[in-house]
Structure formats: structure tokens, C-alpha cells
Write an enzyme that holds these catalytic residues in place. Structure first.
Site, PDB file in Angstrom:
ATOM      1  N   GLU A  35      33.959  41.474  23.982  1.00  0.00           N
ATOM      2  CA  GLU A  35      34.899  40.881  24.947  1.00  0.00           C
ATOM      3  C   GLU A  35      34.221  39.721  25.683  1.00  0.00           C
ATOM      4  O   GLU A  35      33.000  39.664  25.773  1.00  0.00           O
ATOM      5  CB  GLU A  35      35.292  41.895  26.029  1.00  0.00           C
ATOM      6  CG  GLU A  35      35.908  43.177  25.560  1.00  0.00           C
ATOM      7  CD  GLU A  35      36.207  44.088  26.753  1.00  0.00           C
ATOM      8  OE1 GLU A  35      37.325  44.591  26.802  1.00  0.00           O
ATOM      9  OE2 GLU A  35      35.329  44.303  27.616  1.00  0.00           O
ATOM     10  N   GLU A  77      45.215  41.745  22.559  1.00  0.00           N
ATOM     11  CA  GLU A  77      45.213  42.765  23.603  1.00  0.00           C
ATOM     12  C   GLU A  77      46.347  42.412  24.558  1.00  0.00           C
ATOM     13  O   GLU A  77      46.519  41.248  24.927  1.00  0.00           O
ATOM     14  CB  GLU A  77      43.882  42.800  24.365  1.00  0.00           C
ATOM     15  CG  GLU A  77      43.960  43.780  25.540  1.00  0.00           C
ATOM     16  CD  GLU A  77      42.653  43.982  26.283  1.00  0.00           C
ATOM     17  OE1 GLU A  77      41.634  43.350  25.929  1.00  0.00           O
ATOM     18  OE2 GLU A  77      42.668  44.783  27.234  1.00  0.00           O
ATOM     19  N   ASN A  87      46.267  48.796  27.261  1.00  0.00           N
ATOM     20  CA  ASN A  87      45.317  49.492  28.127  1.00  0.00           C
ATOM     21  C   ASN A  87      45.956  50.731  28.731  1.00  0.00           C
ATOM     22  O   ASN A  87      47.084  50.691  29.225  1.00  0.00           O
ATOM     23  CB  ASN A  87      44.868  48.573  29.260  1.00  0.00           C
ATOM     24  CG  ASN A  87      43.989  47.462  28.739  1.00  0.00           C
ATOM     25  OD1 ASN A  87      42.825  47.675  28.444  1.00  0.00           O
ATOM     26  ND2 ASN A  87      44.571  46.271  28.590  1.00  0.00           N
TER      27      ASN A  87
HETATM   28  P1  C2E Z   1      40.050  44.645  30.257  1.00  0.00           P
HETATM   29  O1  C2E Z   1      40.770  45.648  29.465  1.00  0.00           O
HETATM   30  O2  C2E Z   1      38.581  44.624  30.106  1.00  0.00           O
HETATM   31  O3  C2E Z   1      40.720  43.287  29.929  1.00  0.00           O
HETATM   32  C1  C2E Z   1      40.022  42.101  29.827  1.00  0.00           C
HETATM   33  C2  C2E Z   1      40.081  41.305  31.089  1.00  0.00           C
HETATM   34  O4  C2E Z   1      39.149  40.231  30.972  1.00  0.00           O
HETATM   35  C3  C2E Z   1      41.426  40.621  31.298  1.00  0.00           C
HETATM   36  O5  C2E Z   1      41.623  40.479  32.698  1.00  0.00           O
HETATM   37  C4  C2E Z   1      41.246  39.271  30.669  1.00  0.00           C
HETATM   38  O6  C2E Z   1      42.117  38.290  31.196  1.00  0.00           O
HETATM   39  C5  C2E Z   1      39.820  38.975  31.020  1.00  0.00           C
HETATM   40  N1  C2E Z   1      39.186  38.103  30.038  1.00  0.00           N
HETATM   41  C6  C2E Z   1      39.495  37.914  28.746  1.00  0.00           C
HETATM   42  N2  C2E Z   1      38.670  37.030  28.180  1.00  0.00           N
HETATM   43  C7  C2E Z   1      37.815  36.613  29.122  1.00  0.00           C
HETATM   44  C8  C2E Z   1      36.718  35.709  29.144  1.00  0.00           C
HETATM   45  O7  C2E Z   1      36.360  35.060  28.159  1.00  0.00           O
HETATM   46  N3  C2E Z   1      36.057  35.532  30.303  1.00  0.00           N
HETATM   47  C9  C2E Z   1      36.439  36.215  31.425  1.00  0.00           C
HETATM   48  N4  C2E Z   1      35.746  35.986  32.537  1.00  0.00           N
HETATM   49  N5  C2E Z   1      37.447  37.105  31.453  1.00  0.00           N
HETATM   50  C10 C2E Z   1      38.128  37.290  30.294  1.00  0.00           C
HETATM   51  P2  C2E Z   1      42.914  40.975  33.349  1.00  0.00           P
HETATM   52  O8  C2E Z   1      44.072  40.673  32.518  1.00  0.00           O
HETATM   53  O9  C2E Z   1      42.909  40.534  34.762  1.00  0.00           O
HETATM   54  O10 C2E Z   1      42.743  42.537  33.277  1.00  0.00           O
HETATM   55  C11 C2E Z   1      41.783  43.217  34.037  1.00  0.00           C
HETATM   56  C12 C2E Z   1      41.782  44.649  33.675  1.00  0.00           C
HETATM   57  O11 C2E Z   1      43.010  45.260  34.071  1.00  0.00           O
HETATM   58  C13 C2E Z   1      41.706  44.921  32.216  1.00  0.00           C
HETATM   59  O12 C2E Z   1      40.390  44.838  31.810  1.00  0.00           O
HETATM   60  C14 C2E Z   1      42.312  46.254  32.068  1.00  0.00           C
HETATM   61  O13 C2E Z   1      41.333  47.237  32.321  1.00  0.00           O
HETATM   62  C15 C2E Z   1      43.307  46.280  33.178  1.00  0.00           C
HETATM   63  N6  C2E Z   1      44.650  46.083  32.639  1.00  0.00           N
HETATM   64  C16 C2E Z   1      45.231  44.975  32.170  1.00  0.00           C
HETATM   65  N7  C2E Z   1      46.494  45.217  31.781  1.00  0.00           N
HETATM   66  C17 C2E Z   1      46.712  46.536  32.019  1.00  0.00           C
HETATM   67  C18 C2E Z   1      47.824  47.422  31.819  1.00  0.00           C
HETATM   68  O14 C2E Z   1      48.896  47.050  31.327  1.00  0.00           O
HETATM   69  N8  C2E Z   1      47.650  48.727  32.179  1.00  0.00           N
HETATM   70  C19 C2E Z   1      46.471  49.172  32.696  1.00  0.00           C
HETATM   71  N9  C2E Z   1      46.360  50.446  33.015  1.00  0.00           N
HETATM   72  N10 C2E Z   1      45.433  48.380  32.891  1.00  0.00           N
HETATM   73  C20 C2E Z   1      45.540  47.086  32.548  1.00  0.00           C
HETATM   74 CA    CA Z   2      37.513  45.575  28.516  1.00  0.00          CA
HETATM   75 CA    CA Z   3      41.130  46.387  27.683  1.00  0.00          CA
END
Ligand code: C2E
Ligand code: CA
Ligand code: CA
Length: 605
Positions: free
Chosen positions: A559, A385, A440
């Protein structure tokens, strides 16, 4: 003796002479020339005779016994002017300065006795021609005046019409203006009116500025009221809230309906303190509503903020109030919160972050990180991802969770997407010949009708196969405009791009609706996944989702897998893919190894 000849059809000549022989001679000669000739032997009543006969010219003898020609001329000129009734005096040679006197009294010309007829003819003719010119000019003037009068009348009429039209338009405009600033349901000022007033109040000069409070009242779970009792009852509740707010707040402030279930109040400091007003409002809305015999209790979240003593930024006040409102909402609603210093710091930090975003995008500080996704059936990393990271020069590398909301609120989310997708594709292409890449997508992006074409353009430019690309979207995106979303997703699907539903379980979780859309994968939210080993409900839910997806033909990704036991359990339940810190941290490079394979092999051995 002929004394008059009125048979001629030419101009009418009046001959006035006391000598019958002279008259007779003149009448004959003039009649022969075609004139219509009238005659008088005395000038005594000349003014009236002229009225009666209405001649075109008068031949007036100078010397007459009863009334002299000069006297008659003077009298005549008081009623007829020389342009319209020419008078030619007939004088005898040697009658002193008679010619000069006659001209001065208004005679047009003169002839001397004995009359030289060619001279008389020429003078008569000259005088008559001049008179004709004057009369023609008169007629033209009359016609012109008539035209001018008509035009003036037309213009006046048009002007009157225009004035009434202008008055109508002004009335209509002011009505439209009022309507545009009024909420149709409650008749309160609407959001537009409110923001204008807020701008005026906050932007006044220091000399005119009066401190004020901004109070926002948000009805908790209003959708539920609509859902349970029907929209008619919901509308009645809103009207009742509007009424109670108006009663609770003394007149003079602005009370507006600023969103479906949100009201805002602007309260000058002179009318009371914000927190007091908030309490008063809470009291006013506490009693149950009686709507058509139904008893409805309404819970409200109330937020209060204050302008401070000097001119301020209305938008910042709104942000502050919003922060206070979120505070109440997060605590479950039904409370009152005043914006404080702590919240102020958070709002300022958020504003500062937002201001930095544009520069960050321009400086290409946003980069893709890759978090491995493991295929439980093979134990191998099948793809990753893509998660956005911000390499901020002062703050360090920020996770998406720390800035994505700000990016969305500033309308830059689309820009972020296109900043990341091409390099993500290019890197994945270099790292592996098969690995998939999941990106995403924000809800607002699917509403762009060119979105599928733009994606395909990036794929063509980078040479990344469509089948290796997956788009992750949350349910909110699907529900905002199902028709447009469907068209966009189908456009992508026909090109081979896969669509996954993100964060499943936390939203509406409507699998039946998903079947209408070309979705092939469901990502189970980590809030359920992390609890499957010790929370029976979470376990049941995750298992249920996996089973249901299997039945419906969707793949599943769990996830937030942070430990081996969770991964094992999910694999046992038939979950297709796994993702989480234990399986692989998000990293700048696409890492294709995971502890899972080794772990699974060890277990088998
Ligand atoms: P998401 O799509 O649900 O992405 C997963 C989030 O959970 C990611 O946080 C990831 O770092 C985190 N994660 C992964 N594995 C674990 C785990 O084992 N435990 C925990 N506690 N967390 C884990 P991140 O990268 O901070 O992203 C947060 C959200 O931001 C994402 O949720 C997604 O909805 C959004 N996002 C990230 N990149 C993009 C992007 O390029 N564009 C858009 N529109 N949204 C983005
Ligand atoms: Ca997710
Ligand atoms: Ca996602």
C-alpha cells in the site's frame, strides 16, 4: 309421692313450687312426656341449685312463702340469661299484673293455674326450641371464632415470615447493589457507580450545583506489567495504586476503578483544584512499588478537566478527559495534561461530526470511491479497493480517515458498510467483467453471526460474483474473538469470497495465527512501504514479509506507493500487487488504467 323423675332422656326441667301436690303433678306429667324432671320446694337458693342441676328450663311458681318467684327470677337472671335458661312462670289467675312483671324481670313465658297441660306442653316446647336455636348458634359462633382465631394465627405467622423474608430480600438486594457498584479487586466503586455519581453531580440544579474536577489516571503499558510479572503481580499493582490514590486524596471525593488500568476521581472544587490534585496523584504514584519483594515502577498518564461553574453534561466531561488522556498517551505517556481550549475545539468538532453522521447516512451522502490495485505480474489494474467518501453538503467530500473513527465510535460502521457495498458491486460490474473489489470491514462487524449471509444476499441481488469480492480486515478484528471470526470468514471463503489482512506490520503481525484462518492476501502497511528506498529497516521488513508470504502461499499487496521507483522495487522483490497514489488515486469511478504498464514497458524497451 314422686317429687322428682330423672329417668327421662329429654330436656332437663326444674320445677320450683312450694306446693308438693303441684310439684308431684307436674313431675308426673312431664316425666310421662319424656322430660328429665328435677324439683325444688323453695327458691331460696335457686341460683346455686341451678348451677348444680344445670336444667334446660325452669318452671317457677309465682307465689312462694320463703322467696317469691319474682325475686328468684330477678336473682337467677343475674347469673343466667333468658336465651340460654328459659324460665316459664306459673301464676294463679288473678295474681294482678304478675305476667307483665315476670316478663319484665326476664321470664320467657308463663302458664296459669290450674295448669292446662296442652298449653304448658306447647309453651315448654316453644321455649326449648328457641333455646336450642340459641345454643346451636352459640356452638357455631364458638366454632367460627376458633376458625377465625386459627386463621388469624396463621396469618400472623405468615406475616411474620413474610416480614423476615422481605427484610432478607432488602438485605440481599442492598448487598447485590453494593457488589454491582464495587470493583471486586480493589473494593473501590466501579465504573457503574462512577458514571451514576458523575451524572448526579453534573446534572444538579443551578442552585445546588457545585463545580468539580474530573481526573483520570491511566497506567501506561499495564499489559506489559501483566505480561512480564504475571497477572497476580498486575493485580497487586492495581490494589496498591488504589490505596495510594485513597491516601493522596482527602476523603469525601469519589475514587473509582473505571477500567482495567484506569482510575477516575471526582473532586469538588471545595476540596481543591484539579491540576493540584493531579500533581498530588502523580507524586503519590511516582515511588516504585514493592510487590512481593519485586520493585516495580509504574508510569501513569493523568488527565484533568473541570466542570465549569454551571450544570454540565457528564458525558462531555468524559470526552474531554479522554481527549486530554489521549494527548498524554500520544506523547508517550507518563505525564499530566489538563483539558484546554484547543482540545475543546477538537472535541466539539468531533461531537458535531458525529451528530451529522446519522443524517448523512439517511441522505445517502456516503459513496464508494475506487483506488486501483495493480497486478505487478501483468502490469494491469486487476481491481480496486473501495474507500468510503462522505459528500458532506457543507464540508465537501471527506476522506474515510476523517470520519471512520467517528462512525465506529457512534456504532454506525455496519450501516456505512451496507450503504456502500451494493453500489460498489453494481459499479464494478458495469466497469469491468473481471475487476475485483476489496471492501474494508470493521472489527465489530465480524462478530455479527449473520454477516456472511448478509454479504451473500448483496452479491445475489447485484449479481456480483463472489470470487471478485475481497474483504479487508485488520488484525484487531481477528484477535477480538478468534472463534467467531473464524466461523464468519470460513462461511465467506466457502462461497468464494477472498479475505485480505489489512495494515500488516503495524499490529501483532502473527503469520502463524493467520495460517489458521482462510486468508489469501496480506496488505503491507504504507508506513513501511514508503520508506523502502531510504530506510534499511523498513526495506528489510517489507522484503521479509514478501518472502514469508510467498513461502506460506499468501499473495501480497503493497500500500501507499507514491513513486515509480518504489513500485519497481516492490515488483522486483516479488510483491504480487501494488496500490498507491502513483498507481492511481481513489476516484468516484473505477479506472482501469495505470501508469505502471506504460512505465514497465518503457523500462523494458
Ligand atoms: P486503508 O484500508 O489502509 O486504506 C488506505 C488509505 O490510504 C485510504 O485512506 C487511501 O486514500 C490512502 N492512500 C492510498 N494510497 C495512498 C498513498 O499513496 N499515499 C498515502 N499517503 N495515502 C494513500 P482513506 O480513504 O482516508 O481511508 C482510511 C482508512 O479508513 C482506510 O485505511 C480504512 O481502514 C478505513 N476505511 C475506508 N473506507 C472504509 C469503509 O467503507 N469501511 C470501513 N470500516 N473502513 C473504511
Ligand atoms: Ca491498509
Ligand atoms: Ca484497506
Amino acid at each position: 309421692m314422686i317429687t322428682e323423675s330423672t329417668v327421662g332422656t329429654g330436656p332437663r326441667i326444674l320445677v320450683v313450687d312450694d306446693n308438693p301436690a303441684n310439684v308431684d303433678l307436674l313431675v308426673r306429667r312431664l316425666a310421662r312426656d319424656g322430660y328429665c324432671v328435677h324439683s325444688l320446694y323453695t327458691a331460696v337458693d335457686l341460683e346455686n341449685e341451678v348451677d348444680r342441676i344445670d336444667p334446660d328450663l325452669v318452671l317457677l311458681d309465682w307465689m312462694m312463702p320463703d322467696r317469691s318467684g319474682l325475686d328468684a327470677l330477678v336473682g337467677l337472671r343475674t347469673v343466667r340469661d333468658s336465651n340460654r335458661l328459659p324460665v316459664i312462670m306459673v301464676t294463679a289467675l288473678g295474681e294482678g299484673d304478675s305476667v307483665a312483671l315476670a316478663i319484665e324481670a326476664g321470664a320467657n313465658d308463663y302458664v296459669t293455674k290450674p295448669i292446662d297441660f296442652p298449653v304448658l306442653r306447647s309453651r315448654l316446647n316453644g321455649a326449648l326450641v328457641r333455646r336450642m336455636g340459641v345454643l346451636e348458634a352459640d356452638t357455631q359462633n364458638v366454632e367460627l371464632e376458633a376458625v377465625v382465631a386459627k386463621r388469624t394465627a396463621d396469618l400472623q405467622r405468615a406475616n411474620t415470615r413474610l416480614q423476615s423474608e422481605v427484610a432478607e430480600r432488602v438485605k440481599a438486594e442492598s448487598r447485590a447493589n453494593r457488589l454491582a457498584r464495587t470493583d471486586a479487586l480493589t473494593q473501590l466503586p466501579n465504573r457503574l457507580h462512577f458514571t451514576e455519581r458523575l451524572k448526579t453531580l453534573s446534572g444538579r440544579s443551578s442552585a445546588e450545583f457545585e463545580p468539580f474536577s474530573l481526573i483520570q489516571v491511566d497506567i501506561d503499558r499495564f499489559r506489559a506489567i501483566n505480561g512480564v510479572h504475571g497477572t497476580q503481580t498486575g493485580d497487586a499493582v492495581l490494589c496498591e495504586v488504589a490505596k495510594r490514590l485513597q491516601t493522596a486524596m482527602p476523603s469525601g471525593e469519589l475514587i473509582a476503578r473505571t477500567a482495567a488500568d484506569e482510575f477516575s476521581v471526582l473532586l469538588p472544587a471545595s476540596a481543591g483544584s484539579g491540576p493540584d490534585a493531579g500533581l498530588k496523584i502523580r507524586g503519590a504514584l511516582a515511588d516504585a512499588f514493592d510487590i512481593g519483594g519485586r520493585r516495580i515502577v509504574v508510569s501513569t498518564a493523568i488527565a484533568v478537566t473541570h466542570s465549569g461553574p454551571v450544570p454540565c453534561d457528564g458525558d462531555e466531561l468524559l470526552l474531554e478527559c479522554d481527549a486530554a488522556l489521549q494527548h498524554v498517551k500520544q506523547a508517550g505517556g507518563g505525564g499530566l495534561c489538563q483539558f484546554d481550549e484547543r482540545m475543546e475545539l477538537a472535541v466539539r468538532a468531533n461531537l458535531a461530526l458525529k451528530r451529522e453522521l446519522t443524517d448523512g447516512l439517511a441522505r445517502k451522502e456516503f459513496v464508494p470511491f475506487f483506488q486501483p490495485i495493480v497486478d505487478f505480474s501483468t502490469g494491469e489494474v486487476s481491481g480496486a479497493e473501495v474507500l468510503a467518501r462522505w459528500r458532506n453538503p457543507t464540508r465537501g467530500t471527506l476522506n474515510a480517515a476523517e470520519f471512520v473513527q467517528a462512525v465506529e465510535e457512534t456504532g454506525l460502521v455496519d450501516e456505512l458498510f451496507w450503504a456502500i457495498l451494493p453500489s460498489a458491486c453494481a459499479q464494478a460490474l458495469k466497469a469491468s467483467p473481471t475487476a475485483t473489489v476489496a471492501v474494508n470491514l470493521s472489527p465489530s462487524q465480524v462478530l455479527d453471526q449473520w454477516f456472511p449471509q448478509k454479504v451473500l444476499k448483496v452479491l445475489t441481488e447485484t449479481g456480483f460474483p463472489a470470487a471478485r469480492l475481497e474483504i479487508e480486515m485488520t488484525e484487531t478484528a481477528l484477535f477480538s474473538d478468534i472463534k467467531t471470526t473464524k466461523v464468519a470468514l470460513e462461511g465467506l471463503r466457502t462461497q468464494g469470497v477472498h479475505i485480505a489482512l489489512d495494515d500488516f506490520g503495524v499490529g501483532y503481525s502473527s503469520l502463524s495465527l493467520l495460517r489458521e484462518l482462510p486468508i489469501s492476501k496480506v496488505k503491507i502497511d504504507r508506513s513501511f512501504v514508503s520508506g523502502i528506498l531510504n530506510d534499511v529497516a523498513a526495506a528489510a521488513m517489507v522484503r521479509g514479509i514478501i518472502d514469508l508470504c510467498q513461502t506460506l502461499g499468501f499473495q501480497t499487496t503493497a500500500e501507499g506507493i507514491e513513486e515509480a521507483a518504489v513500485a519497481r522495487q516492490l515488483a522486483e522483490w516479488g510483491c504480487t500487487f501494488g496500490q498507491g497514489y502513483w498507481l492511481g488515486m481513489p476516484a468516484a469511478d473505477l479506472v482501469l488504467t495505470s501508469p505502471w504498464l506504460q512505465h514497465a514497458n518503457r523500462k523494458v524497451a
